[in-house]
Design a protein around this motif. Structure first.
Motif, PDB file in Angstrom:
ATOM      1  N   ALA A  26     -51.331 -14.998 -13.552  1.00 42.62           N
ATOM      2  CA  ALA A  26     -52.247 -15.641 -14.502  1.00 42.62           C
ATOM      3  C   ALA A  26     -52.801 -14.675 -15.550  1.00 42.62           C
ATOM      4  O   ALA A  26     -53.522 -15.096 -16.458  1.00 42.62           O
ATOM      5  CB  ALA A  26     -53.406 -16.285 -13.747  1.00 42.62           C
ATOM      6  N   ASP A  27     -52.480 -13.396 -15.441  1.00 39.68           N
ATOM      7  CA  ASP A  27     -53.053 -12.399 -16.343  1.00 39.68           C
ATOM      8  C   ASP A  27     -52.549 -12.571 -17.779  1.00 39.68           C
ATOM      9  O   ASP A  27     -51.508 -13.186 -18.019  1.00 39.68           O
ATOM     10  CB  ASP A  27     -52.726 -10.990 -15.846  1.00 39.68           C
ATOM     11  N   LEU A  28     -53.319 -11.994 -18.708  1.00 40.14           N
ATOM     12  CA  LEU A  28     -53.004 -12.106 -20.139  1.00 40.14           C
ATOM     13  C   LEU A  28     -52.504 -10.774 -20.680  1.00 40.14           C
ATOM     14  O   LEU A  28     -52.962  -9.704 -20.264  1.00 40.14           O
ATOM     15  CB  LEU A  28     -54.261 -12.521 -20.915  1.00 40.14           C
ATOM     16  N   VAL A  29     -51.576 -10.828 -21.615  1.00 41.28           N
ATOM     17  CA  VAL A  29     -51.066  -9.624 -22.284  1.00 41.28           C
ATOM     18  C   VAL A  29     -51.202  -9.823 -23.790  1.00 41.28           C
ATOM     19  O   VAL A  29     -50.698 -10.813 -24.340  1.00 41.28           O
ATOM     20  CB  VAL A  29     -49.595  -9.344 -21.917  1.00 41.28           C
ATOM     21  N   PHE A  30     -51.891  -8.895 -24.472  1.00 43.60           N
ATOM     22  CA  PHE A  30     -52.046  -8.924 -25.924  1.00 43.60           C
ATOM     23  C   PHE A  30     -51.578  -7.594 -26.501  1.00 43.60           C
ATOM     24  O   PHE A  30     -51.706  -6.547 -25.853  1.00 43.60           O
ATOM     25  CB  PHE A  30     -53.516  -9.155 -26.304  1.00 43.60           C
ATOM     26  N   SER A  31     -51.030  -7.666 -27.698  1.00 43.31           N
ATOM     27  CA  SER A  31     -50.602  -6.443 -28.384  1.00 43.31           C
ATOM     28  C   SER A  31     -51.812  -5.785 -29.042  1.00 43.31           C
ATOM     29  O   SER A  31     -52.568  -6.438 -29.762  1.00 43.31           O
ATOM     30  CB  SER A  31     -49.541  -6.764 -29.447  1.00 43.31           C
ATOM     31  N   ALA A  32     -51.988  -4.496 -28.788  1.00 46.12           N
ATOM     32  CA  ALA A  32     -53.159  -3.775 -29.290  1.00 46.12           C
ATOM     33  C   ALA A  32     -52.993  -3.386 -30.758  1.00 46.12           C
ATOM     34  O   ALA A  32     -51.880  -3.326 -31.289  1.00 46.12           O
ATOM     35  CB  ALA A  32     -53.380  -2.522 -28.441  1.00 46.12           C
ATOM     36  N   LYS A  33     -54.131  -3.160 -31.411  1.00 45.45           N
ATOM     37  CA  LYS A  33     -54.194  -2.617 -32.783  1.00 45.45           C
ATOM     38  C   LYS A  33     -53.383  -3.460 -33.771  1.00 45.45           C
ATOM     39  O   LYS A  33     -52.570  -2.947 -34.548  1.00 45.45           O
ATOM     40  CB  LYS A  33     -53.714  -1.168 -32.792  1.00 45.45           C
ATOM     41  N   SER A  34     -53.612  -4.762 -33.748  1.00 39.59           N
ATOM     42  CA  SER A  34     -52.853  -5.647 -34.635  1.00 39.59           C
ATOM     43  C   SER A  34     -53.174  -5.398 -36.108  1.00 39.59           C
ATOM     44  O   SER A  34     -52.428  -5.851 -36.986  1.00 39.59           O
ATOM     45  CB  SER A  34     -53.135  -7.113 -34.285  1.00 39.59           C
ATOM     46  N   ASP A  35     -54.266  -4.675 -36.398  1.00 33.79           N
ATOM     47  CA  ASP A  35     -54.558  -4.331 -37.802  1.00 33.79           C
ATOM     48  C   ASP A  35     -53.517  -3.360 -38.352  1.00 33.79           C
ATOM     49  O   ASP A  35     -53.273  -3.313 -39.572  1.00 33.79           O
ATOM     50  CB  ASP A  35     -55.964  -3.733 -37.933  1.00 33.79           C
ATOM     51  N   VAL A  71     -54.304  -8.289 -31.190  1.00 32.03           N
ATOM     52  CA  VAL A  71     -55.763  -8.245 -31.230  1.00 32.03           C
ATOM     53  C   VAL A  71     -56.191  -6.864 -31.722  1.00 32.03           C
ATOM     54  O   VAL A  71     -55.524  -5.855 -31.454  1.00 32.03           O
ATOM     55  CB  VAL A  71     -56.358  -8.544 -29.831  1.00 32.03           C
ATOM     56  N   SER A  72     -57.277  -6.843 -32.474  1.00 31.86           N
ATOM     57  CA  SER A  72     -57.778  -5.569 -33.012  1.00 31.86           C
ATOM     58  C   SER A  72     -59.284  -5.494 -32.831  1.00 31.86           C
ATOM     59  O   SER A  72     -60.016  -6.404 -33.224  1.00 31.86           O
ATOM     60  CB  SER A  72     -57.431  -5.451 -34.498  1.00 31.86           C
ATOM     61  N   GLY A  73     -59.750  -4.386 -32.257  1.00 28.49           N
ATOM     62  CA  GLY A  73     -61.176  -4.146 -32.130  1.00 28.49           C
ATOM     63  C   GLY A  73     -61.783  -3.580 -33.393  1.00 28.49           C
ATOM     64  O   GLY A  73     -63.011  -3.530 -33.511  1.00 28.49           O
TER      65      GLY A  73
END
Length: 415
Positions: free
Chosen positions: A300-309, A318-320
């Motif tokens: 059920a875990d989620l995976v997102f690609s970092a530093k999308s900026d 996703v980007s912080g």
């Protein structure tokens, strides 16, 4: 100011001269009876025993709320009327003792006072209204009927009994067992609504976990640096995501390291992540997740690609730094967490869960003893009696005195 007890009318009357009729609110000048000094001009309302929160005669004085007026009123009630200041939760405790609330409703009220999110509020209101008590009463009624039928089979064993008696008993037991088991199946999610879900942010060093946490929190809660391995310990932020209480956890970047402190941080990150309700992995652009991260990933875990900026063409990025993809991330977390909740579950505390789990086991033992050709009917009757006591403990009818002090610690003065 709420005054409760048999001397309420007499005490407040000394300060106001006269009191309004029951349940009618009127203005009164509140004075110190010793010197006639005016304390406040207030609204006063009186409640009879059968119409008050505590089940006792109660008078409420609604003043202007200044600290000085409150202190003068409290001092006057104490010195001139010989009243005592209530302990935290004492009014609710009296309501429990006088049968105005049961223990599950008291726990619901405590949760309502401490509710931070809309879902916590909704859950607490349902329990405070007595929904759990109603379910327990329904189960208890069925089991009392079953106990009466078993008693009849024992007391009149030499006489001819109506056909199908044992079948009716077994049907009653099975119905109650199914209903309780259904409530227990959603107990973990319901308890998490009350205490909060834990979501761990995981990834290799320098994938932007701390920056993302700061963006979501709206403040700098975690140190960020271009130097890999800056985060050594788990940093937690409490959030309201879709009305649900969620604690987001920033963890140390997972990698092999010769630094013993960083290795300790990585081990802690893995341990906390495995205990969390959900894990969100931040993957580096086109690199995917390392074997270490894949080893703790669950379905059920989620995976997102970092530093999308920096990589605007990535999917689920996703980007912080810019906030890009954060709404989608939070929506995904909300969706996963919501899937863990069973609607209408009333078992929201470990105490409820333990008692009802024991009740289910007892009912299975009763069924087993009844099926042994009537050889263990006496034992089944005793097990059913114990089951009824176990259900009574959920709503505070038996065996809960040791819990009361702990429960009322969370209440404020005047409640």
């Amino acid at each position: 100011m709420r005054v409760s007890g048999p001397r309420s009318i007499e005490a407040v009357e000394r300060l106001t001269g006269t009191l309004p009729p029951w349940r009618m609110m009127q203005t009164r000048t509140v004075r110190n009876p010793a010197d006639g000094q005016t304390i406040d001009h207030a609204l006063v309302v009186c409640f009879p025993e059968d119409g008050s929160f505590t089940g006792e005669i109660t008078v409420e004085i609604q003043g202007h709320g200044s600290i000085a007026a409150q202190r003068l009123l409290m001092d006057t009630l104490s010195t001139e009327c010989n009243l005592t200041l209530a302990e935290p939760g004492e009014f609710t405790r009296r309501a429990l003792q006088n049968g105005r609330l049961d223990l599950s409703q008291v726990e619901g009220l405590a949760d309502l006072i401490n509710a931070e999110t809309s879902e916590q509020h909704h859950q607490a209101i349902r329990v405070m209204r007595g929904s759990l008590a109603e379910a327990v009463d329904r189960w208890r009624g069925s089991l009392v009927r079953a106990a009466a039928l078993i008693a009849a089979s024992i007391d009149f064993s030499d006489e001819e009994l109506p056909p199908g008696l044992v079948g009716e008993v077994l049907s009653l037991l099975q119905t109650v067992t199914v209903e309780i088991t259904g409530q227990l199946s959603g107990a973990k999610g319901a308890e998490r609504v009350r205490t909060g879900f834990e979501v761990a942010l995981l990834g290799a060093p320098n994938t932007g976990k701390s920056t993302l946490l700061n963006w979501i929190a709206g403040r700098e809660v975690a140190l960020t640096s271009d130097t890999a391995g800056t985060t050594r310990d788990v940093i937690e932020v409490r959030c309201d995501i879709g009305g649900l209480p969620v604690t987001l956890m920033d963890t140390a970047g997972v990698r092999e390291s010769a630094d013993p402190i960083e290795r300790l941080g990585v081990r802690r990150a893995k341990d906390r992540a495995q205990q969390a309700d959900l894990r969100v992995f931040l993957s580096e652009y086109s690199a995917g997740l390392s074997d270490d991260l894949e080893s703790i990933r669950q379905r059920a875990d989620l995976v997102f690609s970092a530093k999308s900026d920096l990589y605007p063409d990535v999917v689920d990025g996703v980007s912080g730094h810019t906030g890009d993809g954060v709404p989608q991330l939070l929506a995904a977390i909300e969706g996963r967490v919501t899937e863990m909740i069973t609607p209408d579950t009333l078992v929201i505390r470990k105490r409820h869960q333990d008692a009802l789990s024991q009740a289910v086991q007892n009912l299975k033992d009763v069924e087993e003893n009844l099926s042994e050709d009537g050889l263990f009917v006496d034992l089944a009757a005793e097990q059913l009696r114990v089951t009824l006591q176990t259900l009574d403990s959920v709503v505070g009818k038996v065996g809960v005195e040791d819990l009361l002090d702990e429960i009322f610690k969370s209440f404020c003065l005047g409640k």
